[in-house]
Motif scaffolding. Sequence first.
Motif, PDB file in Angstrom:
ATOM      1  N   ARG A  46       0.835  -1.199   0.000  1.00 52.59           N
ATOM      2  CA  ARG A  46       0.000   0.000   0.000  1.00 52.59           C
ATOM      3  C   ARG A  46       0.873   1.252   0.000  1.00 52.59           C
ATOM      4  NH1 ARG A  46      -3.379   0.249   4.923  1.00 52.59           N
ATOM      5  NH2 ARG A  46      -4.011  -1.792   4.182  1.00 52.59           N
ATOM      6  N   ARG A  47       1.953   1.229   0.760  1.00 54.64           N
ATOM      7  CA  ARG A  47       2.846   2.378   0.812  1.00 54.64           C
ATOM      8  C   ARG A  47       3.513   2.600  -0.541  1.00 54.64           C
ATOM      9  NH1 ARG A  47       6.726   1.702   5.405  1.00 54.64           N
ATOM     10  NH2 ARG A  47       4.798   1.849   6.588  1.00 54.64           N
ATOM     11  N   ALA A  48       3.871   1.533  -1.234  1.00 53.23           N
ATOM     12  CA  ALA A  48       4.494   1.655  -2.548  1.00 53.23           C
ATOM     13  C   ALA A  48       3.508   2.212  -3.571  1.00 53.23           C
ATOM     14  CB  ALA A  48       5.017   0.302  -3.010  1.00 53.23           C
ATOM     15  N   ASP A  49       2.240   1.873  -3.457  1.00 49.66           N
ATOM     16  CA  ASP A  49       1.237   2.389  -4.381  1.00 49.66           C
ATOM     17  C   ASP A  49       1.021   3.882  -4.208  1.00 49.66           C
ATOM     18  OD1 ASP A  49       0.893  -0.108  -5.414  1.00 49.66           O
ATOM     19  OD2 ASP A  49      -0.915  -0.548  -4.247  1.00 49.66           O
ATOM     20  N   HIS A  50       1.118   4.352  -2.995  1.00 48.86           N
ATOM     21  CA  HIS A  50       0.837   5.758  -2.716  1.00 48.86           C
ATOM     22  C   HIS A  50       2.079   6.639  -2.783  1.00 48.86           C
ATOM     23  CE1 HIS A  50      -3.324   5.155  -1.720  1.00 48.86           C
ATOM     24  NE2 HIS A  50      -2.991   4.124  -0.962  1.00 48.86           N
ATOM     25  N   SER A  51       3.248   6.087  -2.970  1.00 46.67           N
ATOM     26  CA  SER A  51       4.451   6.903  -2.948  1.00 46.67           C
ATOM     27  C   SER A  51       4.495   7.883  -4.120  1.00 46.67           C
ATOM     28  CB  SER A  51       5.693   6.022  -2.945  1.00 46.67           C
ATOM     29  OG  SER A  51       5.806   5.324  -4.165  1.00 46.67           O
ATOM     30  N   GLY A  52       4.042   7.472  -5.288  1.00 45.44           N
ATOM     31  CA  GLY A  52       4.043   8.376  -6.439  1.00 45.44           C
ATOM     32  C   GLY A  52       3.087   9.530  -6.253  1.00 45.44           C
ATOM     33  N   ARG A  53       1.904   9.236  -5.706  1.00 42.74           N
ATOM     34  CA  ARG A  53       0.934  10.300  -5.456  1.00 42.74           C
ATOM     35  C   ARG A  53       1.433  11.269  -4.404  1.00 42.74           C
ATOM     36  NH1 ARG A  53      -4.423   7.073  -4.600  1.00 42.74           N
ATOM     37  NH2 ARG A  53      -3.555   5.338  -5.725  1.00 42.74           N
ATOM     38  N   SER A  54       2.071  10.746  -3.376  1.00 37.32           N
ATOM     39  CA  SER A  54       2.546  11.643  -2.329  1.00 37.32           C
ATOM     40  C   SER A  54       3.702  12.516  -2.819  1.00 37.32           C
ATOM     41  CB  SER A  54       2.935  10.876  -1.075  1.00 37.32           C
ATOM     42  OG  SER A  54       3.738   9.779  -1.377  1.00 37.32           O
ATOM     43  N   ILE A  55       4.531  11.991  -3.703  1.00 36.44           N
ATOM     44  CA  ILE A  55       5.609  12.818  -4.261  1.00 36.44           C
ATOM     45  C   ILE A  55       5.024  13.939  -5.111  1.00 36.44           C
ATOM     46  CG2 ILE A  55       7.501  12.812  -5.940  1.00 36.44           C
ATOM     47  CD1 ILE A  55       8.242  10.042  -4.862  1.00 36.44           C
ATOM     48  N   VAL A  56       4.041  13.630  -5.922  1.00 38.13           N
ATOM     49  CA  VAL A  56       3.396  14.653  -6.745  1.00 38.13           C
ATOM     50  C   VAL A  56       2.722  15.697  -5.862  1.00 38.13           C
ATOM     51  CG1 VAL A  56       1.546  15.076  -8.418  1.00 38.13           C
ATOM     52  CG2 VAL A  56       3.120  13.183  -8.755  1.00 38.13           C
ATOM     53  N   PHE A  57       2.077  15.263  -4.779  1.00 42.18           N
ATOM     54  CA  PHE A  57       1.418  16.187  -3.867  1.00 42.18           C
ATOM     55  C   PHE A  57       2.429  17.089  -3.175  1.00 42.18           C
ATOM     56  CE2 PHE A  57      -0.722  17.220   0.195  1.00 42.18           C
ATOM     57  CZ  PHE A  57      -1.801  17.906  -0.338  1.00 42.18           C
ATOM     58  N   VAL A  58       3.570  16.549  -2.785  1.00 47.78           N
ATOM     59  CA  VAL A  58       4.615  17.371  -2.151  1.00 47.78           C
ATOM     60  C   VAL A  58       5.153  18.391  -3.146  1.00 47.78           C
ATOM     61  CG1 VAL A  58       6.958  17.291  -1.207  1.00 47.78           C
ATOM     62  CG2 VAL A  58       5.226  15.696  -0.383  1.00 47.78           C
ATOM     63  N   ILE A  59       5.382  17.980  -4.381  1.00 54.26           N
ATOM     64  CA  ILE A  59       5.853  18.915  -5.410  1.00 54.26           C
ATOM     65  C   ILE A  59       4.808  20.007  -5.647  1.00 54.26           C
ATOM     66  CG2 ILE A  59       6.427  19.135  -7.867  1.00 54.26           C
ATOM     67  CD1 ILE A  59       7.739  16.368  -7.640  1.00 54.26           C
ATOM     68  N   TYR A  60       3.535  19.631  -5.648  1.00 53.09           N
ATOM     69  CA  TYR A  60       2.427  20.588  -5.793  1.00 53.09           C
ATOM     70  C   TYR A  60       2.465  21.620  -4.665  1.00 53.09           C
ATOM     71  CZ  TYR A  60      -2.528  22.025  -5.844  1.00 53.09           C
ATOM     72  OH  TYR A  60      -3.696  22.728  -5.864  1.00 53.09           O
ATOM     73  N   LEU A  85      -5.390  20.575 -13.451  1.00 50.09           N
ATOM     74  CA  LEU A  85      -4.613  19.672 -14.309  1.00 50.09           C
ATOM     75  C   LEU A  85      -4.324  18.343 -13.619  1.00 50.09           C
ATOM     76  CD1 LEU A  85      -2.088  22.157 -15.926  1.00 50.09           C
ATOM     77  CD2 LEU A  85      -4.033  21.047 -17.005  1.00 50.09           C
ATOM     78  N   LEU A  86      -3.974  18.385 -12.340  1.00 51.95           N
ATOM     79  CA  LEU A  86      -3.706  17.139 -11.613  1.00 51.95           C
ATOM     80  C   LEU A  86      -4.958  16.283 -11.475  1.00 51.95           C
ATOM     81  CD1 LEU A  86      -1.258  18.347  -8.830  1.00 51.95           C
ATOM     82  CD2 LEU A  86      -0.746  16.879 -10.774  1.00 51.95           C
ATOM     83  N   LEU A  87      -6.087  16.908 -11.247  1.00 57.38           N
ATOM     84  CA  LEU A  87      -7.338  16.151 -11.179  1.00 57.38           C
ATOM     85  C   LEU A  87      -7.690  15.532 -12.529  1.00 57.38           C
ATOM     86  CD1 LEU A  87      -9.546  18.370  -8.861  1.00 57.38           C
ATOM     87  CD2 LEU A  87      -8.531  16.144  -8.345  1.00 57.38           C
ATOM     88  N   ALA A  88      -7.397  16.256 -13.610  1.00 57.28           N
ATOM     89  CA  ALA A  88      -7.644  15.705 -14.945  1.00 57.28           C
ATOM     90  C   ALA A  88      -6.746  14.502 -15.212  1.00 57.28           C
ATOM     91  CB  ALA A  88      -7.432  16.779 -16.011  1.00 57.28           C
ATOM     92  N   VAL A  89      -5.486  14.607 -14.827  1.00 56.67           N
ATOM     93  CA  VAL A  89      -4.559  13.482 -15.004  1.00 56.67           C
ATOM     94  C   VAL A  89      -5.007  12.297 -14.158  1.00 56.67           C
ATOM     95  CG1 VAL A  89      -2.211  12.709 -14.495  1.00 56.67           C
ATOM     96  CG2 VAL A  89      -2.584  14.865 -15.672  1.00 56.67           C
ATOM     97  N   ARG A  90      -5.444  12.552 -12.945  1.00 54.26           N
ATOM     98  CA  ARG A  90      -5.911  11.472 -12.072  1.00 54.26           C
ATOM     99  C   ARG A  90      -7.154  10.787 -12.664  1.00 54.26           C
ATOM    100  NH1 ARG A  90      -8.010  12.251  -5.901  1.00 54.26           N
ATOM    101  NH2 ARG A  90      -8.471  10.068  -5.513  1.00 54.26           N
ATOM    102  N   TYR A  91      -8.065  11.585 -13.192  1.00 53.99           N
ATOM    103  CA  TYR A  91      -9.270  11.030 -13.798  1.00 53.99           C
ATOM    104  C   TYR A  91      -8.931  10.145 -14.994  1.00 53.99           C
ATOM    105  CZ  TYR A  91     -13.596  10.809 -16.466  1.00 53.99           C
ATOM    106  OH  TYR A  91     -14.659  10.367 -17.187  1.00 53.99           O
ATOM    107  N   VAL A  92      -8.064  10.643 -15.877  1.00 46.26           N
ATOM    108  CA  VAL A  92      -7.691   9.886 -17.067  1.00 46.26           C
ATOM    109  C   VAL A  92      -6.926   8.618 -16.679  1.00 46.26           C
ATOM    110  CG1 VAL A  92      -6.255   9.952 -19.137  1.00 46.26           C
ATOM    111  CG2 VAL A  92      -7.744  11.871 -18.594  1.00 46.26           C
ATOM    112  N   ALA A  93      -6.054   8.717 -15.678  1.00 35.31           N
ATOM    113  CA  ALA A  93      -5.271   7.550 -15.267  1.00 35.31           C
ATOM    114  C   ALA A  93      -6.172   6.470 -14.671  1.00 35.31           C
ATOM    115  CB  ALA A  93      -4.215   7.966 -14.257  1.00 35.31           C
ATOM    116  N   ARG A  94      -7.194   6.853 -13.952  1.00 34.04           N
ATOM    117  CA  ARG A  94      -8.090   5.851 -13.379  1.00 34.04           C
ATOM    118  C   ARG A  94      -9.029   5.270 -14.438  1.00 34.04           C
ATOM    119  NH1 ARG A  94     -10.027   7.057  -7.328  1.00 34.04           N
ATOM    120  NH2 ARG A  94      -7.957   7.319  -6.456  1.00 34.04           N
ATOM    121  N   ARG A  95      -9.422   6.078 -15.381  1.00 35.65           N
ATOM    122  CA  ARG A  95     -10.387   5.618 -16.381  1.00 35.65           C
ATOM    123  C   ARG A  95      -9.735   4.722 -17.428  1.00 35.65           C
ATOM    124  NH1 ARG A  95     -15.629   6.910 -17.794  1.00 35.65           N
ATOM    125  NH2 ARG A  95     -16.032   6.844 -20.012  1.00 35.65           N
TER     126      ARG A  95
END
Length: 90
Positions: A9-23, A78-88
């Motif tokens: 679970r931590r490995a799955d969320h590491s990319g999102r948390s890095i993007v959030f920190v950069i944001y 833009l991040l929400l759009a990328v998240r939407y497209v990545a999930r879809r």
Amino acid sequence: MSETPTRRRRADHSGRSIVFVIYLVAIGVAGTMGFLLGMIGPDALNSVRLFFLIELPPTPLGLAFYGMATLAVGLGVLLLAVRYVARRYA
């Protein structure tokens, strides 16, 4: 060696948390630059309008808030759009 569910679970969320920190860092940099710009030359600057609705004075806090709000909304959309497209489309 098998991975525990916690590590997976931590490995799955590491990319999102890095993007959030950069944001958050980018928003902080925009706020700092707006504050510095407001300190250097408020006499030469005109007031700015946030989203064409709210008029902000060219003070350090006004320009910092303008920079942070503008960047937060622009990058956030833009991040929400990328998240939407990545999930879809996996």
